[in-house]
Design a protein around this motif. Structure first.
Motif, PDB file in Angstrom:
ATOM      1  N   ARG A 127       0.867  -1.109   0.026  1.00  0.00           N
ATOM      2  CA  ARG A 127       0.033  -0.015  -0.158  1.00  0.00           C
ATOM      3  C   ARG A 127       0.907   1.408   0.003  1.00  0.00           C
ATOM      4  O   ARG A 127       0.700   2.223  -0.758  1.00  0.00           O
ATOM      5  CB  ARG A 127      -1.148  -0.074   1.296  1.00  0.00           C
ATOM      6  CG  ARG A 127      -2.020  -0.843   1.282  1.00  0.00           C
ATOM      7  CD  ARG A 127      -2.977  -0.825   2.190  1.00  0.00           C
ATOM      8  NE  ARG A 127      -4.135  -1.799   2.032  1.00  0.00           N
ATOM      9  CZ  ARG A 127      -4.635  -2.668   3.006  1.00  0.00           C
ATOM     10  NH1 ARG A 127      -4.159  -2.506   4.367  1.00  0.00           N
ATOM     11  NH2 ARG A 127      -5.523  -3.554   2.732  1.00  0.00           N
ATOM     12  N   GLY A 128       2.030   1.194   0.995  1.00  0.00           N
ATOM     13  CA  GLY A 128       2.827   2.295   0.968  1.00  0.00           C
ATOM     14  C   GLY A 128       3.461   2.705  -0.588  1.00  0.00           C
ATOM     15  O   GLY A 128       3.774   3.759  -0.816  1.00  0.00           O
ATOM     16  N   PHE A 129       3.945   1.650  -0.966  1.00  0.00           N
ATOM     17  CA  PHE A 129       4.608   1.565  -2.514  1.00  0.00           C
ATOM     18  C   PHE A 129       3.609   2.270  -3.418  1.00  0.00           C
ATOM     19  O   PHE A 129       3.850   3.018  -4.212  1.00  0.00           O
ATOM     20  CB  PHE A 129       5.089   0.136  -2.830  1.00  0.00           C
ATOM     21  CG  PHE A 129       5.783   0.433  -4.100  1.00  0.00           C
ATOM     22  CD1 PHE A 129       7.015   0.909  -4.519  1.00  0.00           C
ATOM     23  CD2 PHE A 129       4.878  -0.221  -5.171  1.00  0.00           C
ATOM     24  CE1 PHE A 129       7.425   0.746  -5.719  1.00  0.00           C
ATOM     25  CE2 PHE A 129       5.370  -0.215  -6.525  1.00  0.00           C
ATOM     26  CZ  PHE A 129       6.801   0.289  -6.707  1.00  0.00           C
ATOM     27  N   SER A 131       0.872   3.938  -2.979  1.00  0.00           N
ATOM     28  CA  SER A 131       0.604   5.298  -2.577  1.00  0.00           C
ATOM     29  C   SER A 131       1.750   6.171  -3.135  1.00  0.00           C
ATOM     30  O   SER A 131       1.564   7.463  -3.743  1.00  0.00           O
ATOM     31  CB  SER A 131       0.346   5.388  -1.133  1.00  0.00           C
ATOM     32  OG  SER A 131       0.121   6.694  -0.766  1.00  0.00           O
ATOM     33  N   SER A 132       3.030   5.933  -2.682  1.00  0.00           N
ATOM     34  CA  SER A 132       3.963   6.812  -3.088  1.00  0.00           C
ATOM     35  C   SER A 132       4.182   6.902  -4.664  1.00  0.00           C
ATOM     36  O   SER A 132       4.641   7.903  -5.398  1.00  0.00           O
ATOM     37  CB  SER A 132       5.250   6.484  -2.458  1.00  0.00           C
ATOM     38  OG  SER A 132       5.830   5.337  -2.842  1.00  0.00           O
ATOM     39  N   LYS A 133       4.165   5.710  -5.319  1.00  0.00           N
ATOM     40  CA  LYS A 133       4.562   5.744  -6.736  1.00  0.00           C
ATOM     41  C   LYS A 133       3.138   5.925  -7.530  1.00  0.00           C
ATOM     42  O   LYS A 133       3.760   6.681  -8.740  1.00  0.00           O
ATOM     43  CB  LYS A 133       5.092   4.351  -7.153  1.00  0.00           C
ATOM     44  CG  LYS A 133       6.308   3.970  -6.378  1.00  0.00           C
ATOM     45  CD  LYS A 133       7.368   4.777  -6.790  1.00  0.00           C
ATOM     46  CE  LYS A 133       8.977   4.395  -6.065  1.00  0.00           C
ATOM     47  NZ  LYS A 133       9.700   5.487  -6.440  1.00  0.00           N
ATOM     48  N   GLY A 135       0.143   7.187  -6.485  1.00  0.00           N
ATOM     49  CA  GLY A 135      -0.951   8.185  -6.023  1.00  0.00           C
ATOM     50  C   GLY A 135      -2.275   7.247  -5.532  1.00  0.00           C
ATOM     51  O   GLY A 135      -3.286   8.004  -5.414  1.00  0.00           O
ATOM     52  N   TRP A 136      -1.956   5.937  -5.420  1.00  0.00           N
ATOM     53  CA  TRP A 136      -3.387   5.349  -4.851  1.00  0.00           C
ATOM     54  C   TRP A 136      -3.474   5.484  -3.426  1.00  0.00           C
ATOM     55  O   TRP A 136      -2.684   5.575  -2.596  1.00  0.00           O
ATOM     56  CB  TRP A 136      -3.383   3.778  -5.332  1.00  0.00           C
ATOM     57  CG  TRP A 136      -3.169   3.804  -6.856  1.00  0.00           C
ATOM     58  CD1 TRP A 136      -3.203   4.472  -7.718  1.00  0.00           C
ATOM     59  CD2 TRP A 136      -3.131   2.468  -7.325  1.00  0.00           C
ATOM     60  NE1 TRP A 136      -3.230   3.846  -8.917  1.00  0.00           N
ATOM     61  CE2 TRP A 136      -3.093   2.578  -8.756  1.00  0.00           C
ATOM     62  CE3 TRP A 136      -3.365   1.027  -6.937  1.00  0.00           C
ATOM     63  CZ2 TRP A 136      -3.220   1.641  -9.646  1.00  0.00           C
ATOM     64  CZ3 TRP A 136      -3.048   0.028  -7.840  1.00  0.00           C
ATOM     65  CH2 TRP A 136      -3.294   0.407  -9.224  1.00  0.00           C
TER      66      TRP A 136
END
Length: 136
Positions: A127-129, A131-133, A135-136
């Protein structure tokens, strides 16, 4: 490009798969190259005759009114890519026997089964990946 060889400018993954499906094997790819080069001659001489589609049923589906005995996959490819082929640039080294050999007989490393360890995925990390890559 594959194995440090030049690819065909203008052809991506989808067109590449369609190409090898319509023109299988080394001889098929040589025929593909000739067909692409023939488009340049056709545009110079302006005597190109392309196959026509004719309606055959009430739903408007067409069939190929072929002027040759080519199989449907190849003829369909030629019809759907007739204009695109004029933009493709094929290197002189295409098709490469070494690349075809590498795909037909890949050399892969042996993996020892006892070295593979399967675990549950790190959901929070994923999820973090994303989100950062993305924008999810």
């Amino acid at each position: 490009p594959s194995n440090n060889t030049d690819g065909i400018k203008g052809i991506g993954i989808v067109n590449a798969l369609e190409t090898v499906r319509a023109f299988p094997g080394f001889e098929g790819l040589e025929e593909f190259k000739k067909w692409v080069y023939d488009s340049r001659l056709e545009s110079i001489t302006k005597t190109s005759k392309s196959p026509k589609l004719t309606k055959t049923n009430k739903k408007g589906k067409g069939k190929i009114a072929s002027r040759s005995s080519e199989e449907p996959t190849k003829m369909g490819f030629k019809i759907s890519h007739a204009n695109a082929r004029k933009r493709w640039r094929i290197p002189d080294t295409f098709p490469s026997k070494q690349v075809i050999e590498a795909y037909e007989n890949p050399q892969v490393d042996a993996i020892e089964k006892d070295k593979l360890i399967w675990t549950n995925p790190d959901i929070n990390g994923i999820r973090g990946f994303l989100s950062s890559k993305l924008g999810w």
